[in-house]
Each structure stands twice: as C-alpha cells, then as structure tokens.
Design a protein around this motif. Sequence first.
Motif, mmCIF file in Angstrom:
data_model
loop_
_atom_site.group_PDB
_atom_site.id
_atom_site.type_symbol
_atom_site.label_atom_id
_atom_site.label_comp_id
_atom_site.label_asym_id
_atom_site.label_seq_id
_atom_site.Cartn_x
_atom_site.Cartn_y
_atom_site.Cartn_z
ATOM 1 N N VAL A 124 0.838 -1.204 0.000
ATOM 2 C CA VAL A 124 0.000 0.000 0.000
ATOM 3 C C VAL A 124 0.871 1.251 0.000
ATOM 4 C CG1 VAL A 124 -1.813 1.257 1.225
ATOM 5 C CG2 VAL A 124 -1.814 -1.250 1.242
ATOM 6 N N ARG A 153 -6.678 -1.816 8.428
ATOM 7 C CA ARG A 153 -7.441 -1.570 7.201
ATOM 8 C C ARG A 153 -7.422 -2.804 6.284
ATOM 9 N NH1 ARG A 153 -8.677 1.435 10.194
ATOM 10 N NH2 ARG A 153 -8.182 3.661 10.408
ATOM 11 N N PHE A 162 -8.568 -0.598 -1.646
ATOM 12 C CA PHE A 162 -7.356 0.218 -1.553
ATOM 13 C C PHE A 162 -7.057 0.900 -2.886
ATOM 14 C CE2 PHE A 162 -6.638 -2.203 2.292
ATOM 15 C CZ PHE A 162 -5.979 -1.300 3.113
ATOM 16 N N PHE A 196 -10.625 7.119 4.962
ATOM 17 C CA PHE A 196 -10.464 5.964 4.087
ATOM 18 C C PHE A 196 -11.817 5.461 3.579
ATOM 19 C CE2 PHE A 196 -9.783 1.528 2.974
ATOM 20 C CZ PHE A 196 -8.625 1.600 2.234
#
Length: 208
Positions: A124, A153, A162, A196
């Motif tokens: 990520v 997450r 993502f 997010f």
Amino acid sequence: MADELCCSKQAILDTIKGFLADGLLEELGQRRVPSGFTVEYGIVVDALEALPLVKCHAERAKRGSAKTTGQRQPPVKQVDRSTSHAEGVKQVDPNPSEPSPSTIATQSPKKDGPAKPTLLPDHVLEAWNDMAARIGLPKAKMTAERRKLLNVRIRAFSVTDFTEAIECVERNPWMHGENDRGWRADFDFFLQQKSFVKLVEGSYDRAS
C-alpha cells in the motif's frame, strides 16, 4: 467480563494493556453498542504460539500423537495472521476483483495457499508513493504506527478498496492543493478510518 472472572474491571484493563504491550493483542477499532462504543481486540496468534510455554506444550502434544499413531506427523500449518483473530472481526471479501497491476502490487500466494493475493502494508505504501510522485503529493515512510493502522485496514477492506481509495485521491485536484487553503492530502489522511471509508465510497469526488 470482570463479573465472569470474579475480578475488578481495572484488573481486566491492566491485563489487556499488558497483552497489547507484549504484542499478544492488537486493537482493531471501535464498535457501536447501546451504551456508546466498545473497543475490539484481535489475538495475534503467531505471537501467542511463539510463547515458550505454549510452544513447549504444542511440541509435546505432537510428539505424543506421533507415538500413539506410529506415524510421522506433518508439519503444523501456519495460520494466516490476517484472518486468525478472534471472532467478531470483519473479514475481507474472499473473492475481490483483481486490481490494476500498476496500482497495487500484491504478494503471490504460496503454492498450497489461497487463491486470493496477499496484500501487505508495504504494498500500500509503495502504491501511495507511486501516485504521490505522479501528482506532486508528499511521499511517506513506513512507521510502526502506520504499519499498525494499515494492518487494521487490510483486515477490513479488499485490494480493490485500496485501489479505489488511492485513485480517488489522484482524480480529485482539490486534494492536490487546488483549494482555498492550499491543503494537500497526505498518507496519514489516507489512513484515517473516516477518510479511508469516504475515499472508498467516492464521497470526496467533486465536480470540476
């Protein structure tokens, strides 16, 4: 819990703090309850199995089983840490759509492992920094706190989520500094739970 174990609430809190400090528990987030919010924790199975006493008992049990059957026992299958936490933790979609290879690179699964790609915190971070370099946002470095939030997450969202979150930042110029305050999105903004979720849902998309 305190009533069931016949001890004080403070004793329970001190024990949980000790487990967190020893790496046996991880804080996964908050869950709404009638009286407000409660904190959810997950057991770090790898750390638990590494404890000397637990490891000793496991090896002794394996040796005893081998003597009883007269057959050599197969090696213990390692549990995937991302799915080995206590019941109640939100699980990742078992059949996520494959993301664009240029957005987030994932680790190839083991030969006898699940078909789903394994997403790691470093994947990520790398995808964020690639995007940041393209549009002039600040790059980020991995820290213990950021790795902890990323693991939380990753347990709750898919690779596709993502990818969508990063693409949402990239396609919205107002997150690049084109706003009345000159504010720019950074990696810590990306990691915040509220931010997010909105990125994944597209709530930050604005008309040009």
